[in-house]
Design an enzyme around this catalytic site. Structure first.
Site, short mmCIF file in Angstrom:
data_model
loop_
_atom_site.label_atom_id
_atom_site.label_comp_id
_atom_site.label_asym_id
_atom_site.label_seq_id
_atom_site.Cartn_x
_atom_site.Cartn_y
_atom_site.Cartn_z
N ASP A 1 -19.73 -12.01 -16.45
CA ASP A 1 -19.44 -11.12 -17.60
C ASP A 1 -17.96 -11.22 -17.96
O ASP A 1 -17.15 -11.64 -17.14
CB ASP A 1 -19.74 -9.65 -17.23
CG ASP A 1 -18.99 -9.22 -15.97
OD1 ASP A 1 -19.50 -9.46 -14.88
OD2 ASP A 1 -17.87 -8.68 -16.09
N ASP B 1 -14.96 -8.87 -18.35
CA ASP B 1 -14.69 -7.53 -17.87
C ASP B 1 -14.48 -6.60 -19.07
O ASP B 1 -14.59 -7.01 -20.23
CB ASP B 1 -13.46 -7.58 -16.93
CG ASP B 1 -13.35 -6.36 -16.05
OD1 ASP B 1 -14.37 -5.87 -15.56
OD2 ASP B 1 -12.22 -5.87 -15.87
N1 LIG Z 1 -16.34 -7.19 -14.19
C1 LIG Z 1 -16.39 -7.22 -12.87
N2 LIG Z 1 -15.50 -6.50 -12.12
C2 LIG Z 1 -15.56 -6.52 -10.77
N3 LIG Z 1 -16.47 -7.21 -10.09
C3 LIG Z 1 -17.36 -7.93 -10.76
N4 LIG Z 1 -18.37 -8.72 -10.36
C4 LIG Z 1 -18.97 -9.21 -11.46
N5 LIG Z 1 -18.38 -8.76 -12.59
C5 LIG Z 1 -17.37 -7.97 -12.18
#
Ligand SMILES: Nc1ncnc2[nH]cnc12
Ligand SMILES: CSC[C@H]1O[C@H](OP(=O)(O)O)[C@H](O)[C@@H]1O
Length: 297
Positions: A223, A225
């Site tokens: 993703d 963040d």
């Molecule tokens: N956005 C995110 N922040 C922290 N850990 C993750 N693992 C997968 N996506 C994440």
């Protein structure tokens, strides 16, 4: 379930979110060693490569993903792998991206870490003992292992044919969780130079270093963040299993040859304060489990 093995296992794999087993290996047995730091997250699966050599697989969050990142017994995980003979660990992790040019689906080999855990995870085998040690951590991921992995992982991704890109030399932020970051935090991590973010590379990498195990992380971007409004997260477990299944035989051969282990082996010799009468024998006995070379008596 047995507690002993008839051959050392040089290579360990830690599977993260979505990666709870490996494909195309011959199952040998499950083993669940009790370490001085308790039991690992899950029983360890020992599997056989085509050459007959064994590898160890451990599911970081437990087989049914029941452990949140702050609760993972990382000391037991690393100690249990070391007790089987493991000298190199390939760890997989689902990560968020802090960069536009690292879209979901990307595979990355980070070389730097920013620690944003909150001090609630035990981070050292020496913690709580009368023995003090300061491991070098300027290069928190094993340089030689990372450099070696670039070739085989890149080729495995090309062979899979889905167009998955491999990038290296990235900086990963490790946050506490379990909640994801606020947008303000996410924007700040970008300004700090973070490229990726997860909740589990620490203390794993620190403990592997203390145990003189070479350790690298295959970070799989699921993703963007919270800094970037975006679509849903993607899953990459199938590609991770393909990569592991494709490179493990070669990784085992490289570990046997030794160069990818050479930075870590012997690295704790001058990090541990010399033996003194003030160190408790029971603490030295405990540390022998992970560092038999320095705590043999
Ligand atoms: N956005 C995110 N922040 C922290 N850990 C993750 N693992 C997968 N996506 C994440
Ligand atoms: C499932 S999203 C957050 C979770 O995913 C990652 O786990 P892992 O590193 O074990 O793949 C991340 O570190 C968080 O723990």
């Amino acid at each position: 379930m047995t507690t002993t093995l008839d051959q050392d296992v040089l290579v360990g794999v830690i599977g993260g979110s979505g990666l709870y087993h490996l494909d195309n290996l011959t199952f040998v047995k499950h083993i669940n060693p009790e370490t001085p730091w308790g039991y690992p997250s899950s029983p360890i699966t020992i599997a056989s490569l085509p050459s007959g050599a064994h590898v160890a697989f451990l599911a970081r969050h437990g087989p049914g993903h029941t452990l949140n990142p702050s609760e993972i017994p990382s000391r037991a995980n690393i100690a249990a792998l070391k007790s089987l003979g493991v000298r190199t660990i390939l760890a997989f992790s689902a990560v968020g991206s802090l960069r536009e040019d690292l879209p979901p689906g990307t595979f990355a080999l980070p070389t730097q870490i920013i620690d944003r855990t909150k001090g609630i995870r035990p981070t050292s085998f020496f913690e709580g003992t009368t023995v003090v040690a300061h491991a070098a951590f300027g290069d928190p991921l094993s340089q030689k292992l990372v450099r070696w992995l670039e070739g085989p992982v890149g080729r495995a991704l090309a062979k899979e044919g889905r167009g998955v890109k491999l990038v290296t030399d990235k900086c990963i932020v490790c946050m506490e969780g379990p909640q994801f970051s606020t947008r303000a935090e996410s924007v700040m991590y970008r300004q700090w130079g973070g490229d990726l973010i997860n909740m589990s590379v620490l203390p794993e990498a620190k403990l592997a270093r203390e145990a003189e195990i070479s350790y690298a992380l295959i970070a799989t971007v699921t993703d963007y963040d919270s800094w970037r409004p975006s679509a849903e997260a993607v899953t990459v477990a199938e590609t991770s299993r393909h990569v592991a299944g494709t490179i493990l035989q070669e990784l085992h051969a490289a570990a046997l040859q030794g160069d990818i282990l050479s930075e870590e082996v012997g690295s704790m010799r001058f990090s541990i304060m010399p033996r003194s009468n003030h160190q408790k024998q029971e603490d030295r006995d405990k540390l022998r489990y992970v560092l038999p070379t320095y705590f043999s008596d």
